[in-house]
Design a protein around this motif. Sequence first.
Motif, short mmCIF file in Angstrom:
data_model
loop_
_atom_site.label_atom_id
_atom_site.label_comp_id
_atom_site.label_asym_id
_atom_site.label_seq_id
_atom_site.Cartn_x
_atom_site.Cartn_y
_atom_site.Cartn_z
N HIS A 53 6.85 0.21 2.20
CA HIS A 53 7.06 -0.87 2.07
C HIS A 53 8.56 -0.89 2.29
CE1 HIS A 53 4.17 -0.36 -1.82
NE2 HIS A 53 4.54 0.81 -1.66
N VAL B 47 13.86 -0.55 0.22
CA VAL B 47 12.77 -1.09 -0.21
C VAL B 47 12.89 -1.95 -1.37
CG1 VAL B 47 10.50 0.15 -0.88
CG2 VAL B 47 11.64 1.22 0.27
N VAL C 1 12.39 -3.95 -4.79
CA VAL C 1 12.09 -3.49 -5.70
C VAL C 1 11.67 -4.79 -6.21
CG1 VAL C 1 12.16 -2.08 -7.63
CG2 VAL C 1 12.71 -1.17 -5.78
N HIS C 2 10.36 -5.38 -7.07
CA HIS C 2 10.30 -6.45 -7.71
C HIS C 2 10.38 -5.86 -9.33
CE1 HIS C 2 8.47 -7.87 -3.48
NE2 HIS C 2 7.71 -6.13 -3.81
N ASP D 149 8.34 5.74 -4.07
CA ASP D 149 9.13 4.99 -4.07
C ASP D 149 8.27 3.73 -5.52
OD1 ASP D 149 10.96 4.73 -2.07
OD2 ASP D 149 8.94 3.91 -1.09
N THR E 46 8.25 0.50 -6.69
CA THR E 46 8.23 -0.48 -5.70
C THR E 46 7.79 -2.03 -6.96
OG1 THR E 46 5.52 -1.05 -6.46
CG2 THR E 46 6.79 0.36 -4.31
N ASP E 47 7.68 -1.70 -8.52
CA ASP E 47 7.83 -2.95 -9.60
C ASP E 47 8.45 -2.19 -10.57
OD1 ASP E 47 5.83 -5.41 -8.36
OD2 ASP E 47 5.43 -3.14 -7.23
N ASP F 274 4.76 4.15 -5.62
CA ASP F 274 3.31 3.87 -4.64
C ASP F 274 4.37 5.52 -3.64
OD1 ASP F 274 1.41 3.61 -2.80
OD2 ASP F 274 2.18 1.74 -2.11
N SER F 275 3.24 6.15 -2.71
CA SER F 275 3.68 6.67 -1.84
C SER F 275 2.66 7.03 -0.88
CB SER F 275 4.77 8.15 -2.04
OG SER F 275 3.34 9.67 -2.78
N THR G 40 -0.47 7.11 -6.34
CA THR G 40 0.52 5.87 -6.94
C THR G 40 0.59 6.41 -8.83
OG1 THR G 40 -1.95 5.09 -7.36
CG2 THR G 40 -1.08 4.52 -5.42
#
Length: 536
Positions: free
Chosen positions: A56, A105, A107-108, A204, A206-207, A227-228, A232
Motif C-alpha cells: 500500500h 501509506v 489511509v482511506h 497497516d 488501510t481504511d 492488511d499485511s 488481513t
Amino acid sequence: MHRRTLLKTSLALASLGLPGLPAFARLGDASEAQPFDGERLRQRARELAGRPYESHVETLPATLADLEPLNYQKIRYDPAQALWSGDDAFDLRMTFFHVGMHFNVPVHMHALDPDTGMARPIHFSPSLFDYGQAGVDRAPLTGRDLGFAGFVLASAIRDGHVDEAGAFLGASYFRFLDKNEQYGLSARGLAVNTALASGEEFPDFTDFWFVQPEPGATTVTVYALLDSPSVTGAYRFDIDLREQGAVLDVDMTLFTRRPIERLGIAPMTSMFLKGTSQSQARDTIHPQIHDSDRLEMWRGNGEWICRPLFNPETLQYNAFSDENPRGFGLVQHDHDFDNYRDDVAWYNRRPSLWVEPTSNWGAGEIALVELPTMGETVDNIVAFWIPGDPVEAGQQLDYGYRLYWYPLPPVSPSLAQVDKTWTGMGNVPEGWIPGDRSPEEYARRFAVDFVGDTLDELPDDADVVADISISRGRLGMVQARRFEPIDGYRAIFDWIPETASDEPLSMRLYLRDGDRTLTETWLYQWVPPKPSERYY
C-alpha cells in the motif's frame, strides 16, 4: 471523481431522499455512497486474504516525502472542517493527519450514516490543511486524492482548539489520553513476528469507517480494515470517553494468508529508560524516565503478578504461560512528580493501558520484549498475547477485548502490591562503604517494597516471610520487615553468583504470614555483570 462541500452534498442527498450529514469538507459525492456494515467488512477482509498481498506504500510528491519531522508537525488540519462540525449538537469530531515523511501509506476514510447504512468517502484536499511554515509546495498536491495518514478523535473543538481524546497514526498504532491529558504508550492493531531474527512485519490500517454518533454522545464506533503480507483483519472499535479516560471495546476477525510464527494479540508498546532499580542506567538529571514501570498480569487462576520493567544491554524476550487471562497491561504505577522532576515530558501524568479479554482466549502466553535504549524517544518495551495453537495459513481467528487508558488499571488485587524495586551492592552491612574486596565476595542486593491493606492490618508480632526462588545462584542475606515510612513492608535479599555466567536470571518473590499469602508475586529478570566487572 467529484468533491463537494457541505452545502452541495447536503442538497444532493436531500434530492435523493437521503438525510444530509453534519458538515465536513470534501465529503464524497452521493453517487459514491456504498452500503456498509460489519459483515461486509469481514467479507472484504476474507476476500483480500485470498489474494496475493500488494503493498500500500505510495510514492509521495518530493515536497512531502522529504519533509523533516519538525516541518511535518507544522501541518495542521483545519478544525473548522472536522467531521461532524456542522451541528452544534455534536461534541465528538474527527480531524485528519496529512501524508508525508515516512507516513506514506494512504489511509482511506469513510463516513457512515447509521440510519441509511451508507458510507461515503472523505477525500483529501490541500484546502483542509494549514501548512504554515512547513515549506510544502501545494501545487503538486492539487487535484490528487492522496488520502490521509491517520485521524484524531476530538472530544470537542472550542474556539478553534482541538481537545484531543486519541489518535490513530502509522501502521496499526493508536493511543489515547486519560484524565491527566498526557499521551504515553501506544497500542497496535496487531503484532507479527516481533523480536524474531526473521524480522518484524508491521500490518497497516488501510481504511476506516466512522459511524455518526448520537447528538451529545461520548461514544463513537469506528471500523477498520487491516492488511499485511501475512494477515488481513476486520476491526470494530467502540470508543467510550469516560471521566477516568478512554475505554475501547475491540472486536476483530483475522484471516491469515500464510503461517505466522509469533502472532501478537492486543499489543502495546512503551518506553522504559531508567527507574528505581536502574537509577544509573543512563546519565540524566531526572531520577526516573519511563512511560510505564511494570507489566501487571492477572492470570486465569487468579494470581496477580508484577514484573518491573528493565532496560537491558541486549534484547530480552520473556513469555508467561496462561489460560484465559483475566487481564494484563503496561502500567505507570508511579504518578508522583517528585520521582521524575520533569516539567517538560511530564512522565508522572502518563496513562496506563490495561487489556481485559471479552472472549475466550484459551491457552497461550503473555510476551514481554525489552530492548536496549539510550534515549527516551523510542519505544523499547512491547507486550502482547500469543495464542497457544500454531497459526497456519487460511485460518480465521476471532478475538474480543477491552482497552482501558486510565491512570491505573480498573482492577487491582485484594493483596498488597509492589510499590518499588531497588538494587545495589550486596554482601555488605547497610551504610558501610567497603574497601578492596575480591570478585569471590561479590553479591547483588535487591529490595522490594510492598504496600496494601493486607499489610496494614497485620499485628506487630506477625511472622512475615519473604518466599523467594531464583533460577541460578544462591541466596545470601534474606529478610522481611515492616517499613514504617511507606506504611508497608520491605523484602531484602542478596543474590550470590555460583558461576561465571552473565546470562539473564529470573527471580520470584512474595510475602506470606504462615500459609497466608499477603502480596502479589514480584517477578524480575536481572543480567549479572561479567566476572571481570564484579567489583565494588
